[in-house]
Every structure is written in structure tokens, then in C-alpha cells.
Design an enzyme around this catalytic site. Structure first.
Site, PDB file in Angstrom:
ATOM      1  CG  ASP A 242      -5.123   9.258   6.494  1.00 46.65           C
ATOM      2  OD1 ASP A 242      -4.230  10.040   6.834  1.00 46.65           O
ATOM      3  OD2 ASP A 242      -6.320   9.581   6.466  1.00 46.65           O
TER       4      ASP A 242
ATOM      5  CD  GLU B 186      -2.883   1.328   0.463  1.00 44.93           C
ATOM      6  OE1 GLU B 186      -2.521   1.657  -0.684  1.00 44.93           O
ATOM      7  OE2 GLU B 186      -4.080   1.222   0.799  1.00 44.93           O
ATOM      8  CG  ASP B 187      -0.879   4.716  -1.642  1.00 42.48           C
ATOM      9  OD1 ASP B 187      -1.557   3.997  -0.869  1.00 42.48           O
ATOM     10  OD2 ASP B 187      -1.398   5.572  -2.374  1.00 42.48           O
TER      11      ASP B 187
ATOM     12  NE  ARG C  27      -3.238   8.708  -9.277  1.00 41.94           N
ATOM     13  CZ  ARG C  27      -3.790   8.370  -8.116  1.00 41.94           C
ATOM     14  NH1 ARG C  27      -3.046   7.963  -7.122  1.00 41.94           N
ATOM     15  NH2 ARG C  27      -5.096   8.435  -7.957  1.00 41.94           N
TER      16      ARG C  27
ATOM     17  CG  PHE D  90      -3.293  15.759   1.281  1.00 40.59           C
ATOM     18  CD1 PHE D  90      -4.207  14.720   1.321  1.00 40.59           C
ATOM     19  CD2 PHE D  90      -2.786  16.161   0.048  1.00 40.59           C
ATOM     20  CE1 PHE D  90      -4.623  14.100   0.149  1.00 40.59           C
ATOM     21  CE2 PHE D  90      -3.203  15.537  -1.121  1.00 40.59           C
ATOM     22  CZ  PHE D  90      -4.117  14.508  -1.077  1.00 40.59           C
TER      23      PHE D  90
HETATM   24  P1  5GP Z   1      -7.243   5.256   5.063  1.00 40.09           P
HETATM   25  O1  5GP Z   1      -8.370   4.320   4.756  1.00 40.09           O
HETATM   26  O2  5GP Z   1      -6.067   4.612   5.734  1.00 40.09           O
HETATM   27  O3  5GP Z   1      -7.721   6.472   5.825  1.00 40.09           O
HETATM   28  O4  5GP Z   1      -6.775   5.889   3.719  1.00 40.09           O
HETATM   29  C1  5GP Z   1      -6.125   5.178   2.782  1.00 40.09           C
HETATM   30  C2  5GP Z   1      -6.199   5.874   1.443  1.00 40.09           C
HETATM   31  O5  5GP Z   1      -6.478   7.276   1.542  1.00 40.09           O
HETATM   32  C3  5GP Z   1      -4.859   5.778   0.772  1.00 40.09           C
HETATM   33  O6  5GP Z   1      -4.752   4.593   0.030  1.00 40.09           O
HETATM   34  C4  5GP Z   1      -4.853   7.001  -0.099  1.00 40.09           C
HETATM   35  O7  5GP Z   1      -5.498   6.728  -1.311  1.00 40.09           O
HETATM   36  C5  5GP Z   1      -5.672   8.020   0.657  1.00 40.09           C
HETATM   37  N1  5GP Z   1      -4.829   8.938   1.432  1.00 40.09           N
HETATM   38  C6  5GP Z   1      -4.702   8.999   2.780  1.00 40.09           C
HETATM   39  N2  5GP Z   1      -3.849   9.962   3.142  1.00 40.09           N
HETATM   40  C7  5GP Z   1      -3.416  10.533   1.994  1.00 40.09           C
HETATM   41  C8  5GP Z   1      -2.497  11.605   1.705  1.00 40.09           C
HETATM   42  O8  5GP Z   1      -1.890  12.259   2.579  1.00 40.09           O
HETATM   43  N3  5GP Z   1      -2.293  11.897   0.388  1.00 40.09           N
HETATM   44  C9  5GP Z   1      -2.919  11.236  -0.611  1.00 40.09           C
HETATM   45  N4  5GP Z   1      -2.645  11.602  -1.853  1.00 40.09           N
HETATM   46  N5  5GP Z   1      -3.793  10.213  -0.369  1.00 40.09           N
HETATM   47  C10 5GP Z   1      -4.028   9.882   0.916  1.00 40.09           C
END
Ligand code: 5GP
Length: 179
Positions: free
Chosen positions: A107, A103-104, A170, A157
Site C-alpha cells: 500500500d 507479501e499480500d 481472510r 480497501f
Molecule cells: P503498507 O505499509 O504498504 O502501507 O501496508 C502494508 C499492510 O497494510 C499490508 O500488509 C496489509 O496488512 C495492510 N493493508 C494495506 N492495504 C490494505 C487493504 O486494502 N486491505 C487490507 N485488508 N489490508 C491492507
């Protein structure tokens, strides 16, 4: 070196340089190569944001292994929880396999929690999560499978190296945070 970029008229400043990212990924791969020796793992990357990380990580993995790509779609459903998720492209050959989810960024952790629940249904032998970025202060759920973390970052962010801001950014080589 110019360290600030604009994406959609929003300003971002440098957080992690390309070289720093590459070095960290090499170390993560070394650890994976040791941990998964003789285990033929199945790497499952979560699109879209992980495409560069997955590509660079795989170049450093020297194990026999397989790769798959999934995408998580969210719908505003009519059920009581409000939102319905779907894991598109989930492979069906997970039973008994050693799975590494790539995963990238993690959050809140809610996306990963959903992916883990979908994978668990197929009874894998083991599951690990490998994320390039992790925001510990934003985490809302426990993720015990989170064994490989590239960088812990502040709850801000970020954009670049696969991560977008409303579709753009990206293709940036470094990772930037909102100013
Ligand atoms: P989570 O479900 O953990 O809150 O969020 C996961 C997804 O939210 C990540 O795969 C990504 O697509 C998006 N995301 C969360 N934080 C960021 C951020 O700081 N920048 C970007 N570009 N995407 C984020």
C-alpha cells in the site's frame, strides 16, 4: 453469481475471482522458477495476510527452496517518530542467501521498506519482493526490489484471500473491494 459480500456490516464487491488469482499465481511461480534456477532461494512470507498466497505460490514452485514466516508488529513508542516496528520471527541465516519476500499487498510501502532494512542488516546475496497486490497510487516510498507483482489495483480497501477487514474476511476465496 452473487458478487457482493458483507464483512462487519460493510459491503464489498468482487474485484478478483479465485480462478483469476490462481492463474496469475501460476504465472508468477513460472517466472520465479526460471529466475531462481540453481539458487536455492529463501522465501520469507509476511503474516498474517500472505498465508494463502504463500501456500498457493509454494505449490507451484519446483525449486529446492526454504520457507520462513515473519510478522511485523507496530508499537506506539516513546521515540520521536511515534511508531516502532519489530519483525517477529526474522530468520538469522540470511547472510549470503537469495531472499524472496512474499507479501499480500503493498500500500504505502512503509512496511516493506522496514522489512527490507531489517533483512539488509544480515547481508543477503540478493533480495526480491513478490506481492500479490500493489496499489501504485498509494505508494509513498520507492521499492526497487519489487520485481514480482500479481495485480496492480486502485487505491481502495480490499478484503479476502487472506486479507482481513478488522479480523474478518481472510477466508473469502475471492478478493473484494469496498463499495
Ligand atoms: P503498507 O505499509 O504498504 O502501507 O501496508 C502494508 C499492510 O497494510 C499490508 O500488509 C496489509 O496488512 C495492510 N493493508 C494495506 N492495504 C490494505 C487493504 O486494502 N486491505 C487490507 N485488508 N489490508 C491492507
Amino acid at each position: 453469481m452473487e458478487t457482493n459480500v458483507q464483512v462487519h456490516n460493510k459491503e464489498f464487491e468482487l474485484l478478483l475471482e479465485e480462478d483469476t488469482i490462481a492463474k496469475r499465481i501460476r504465472l508468477m511461480a513460472i517466472q520465479l522458477n526460471v529466475d531462481y534456477e540453481n539458487r536455492n532461494p529463501l522465501f520469507i512470507a509476511v503474516l498474517n495476510g500472505s498465508f494463502l498466497f504463500m501456500a498457493d505460490l509454494m505449490k507451484e514452485i519446483n525449486l529446492p527452496c526454504e520457507t520462513e514466516f515473519i510478522k511485523v508488529a507496530s508499537y506506539h513508542g516513546t521515540n520521536s517518530t511515534g511508531s516502532v516496528k519489530d519483525a517477529l520471527g526474522m530468520p538469522s541465516n540470511i547472510k549470503g542467501r537469495d531472499i524472496v519476500i512474499v507479501e499480500d499487498i503493498i500500500d504505502t510501502g512503509l512496511t516493506m521498506q522496514y522489512i527490507l532494512s531489517e533483512i539488509a542488516k544480515q547481508e543477503p546475496a540478493s533480495v526480491s519482493v513478490c506481492t500479490l497486490l500493489f496499489k501504485p497510487d498509494a505508494l509513498k516510498v520507492e521499492i526497487p526490489e519489487l520485481n514480482y507483482v500479481g495485480f496492480e489495483i486502485p487505491n481502495e480497501f480490499v478484503v479476502g484471500y487472506g486479507l482481513d477487514y478488522d479480523g474478518l474476511g481472510r477466508n473469502l476465496n475471492h478478493i473484494y473491494r469496498a463499495v
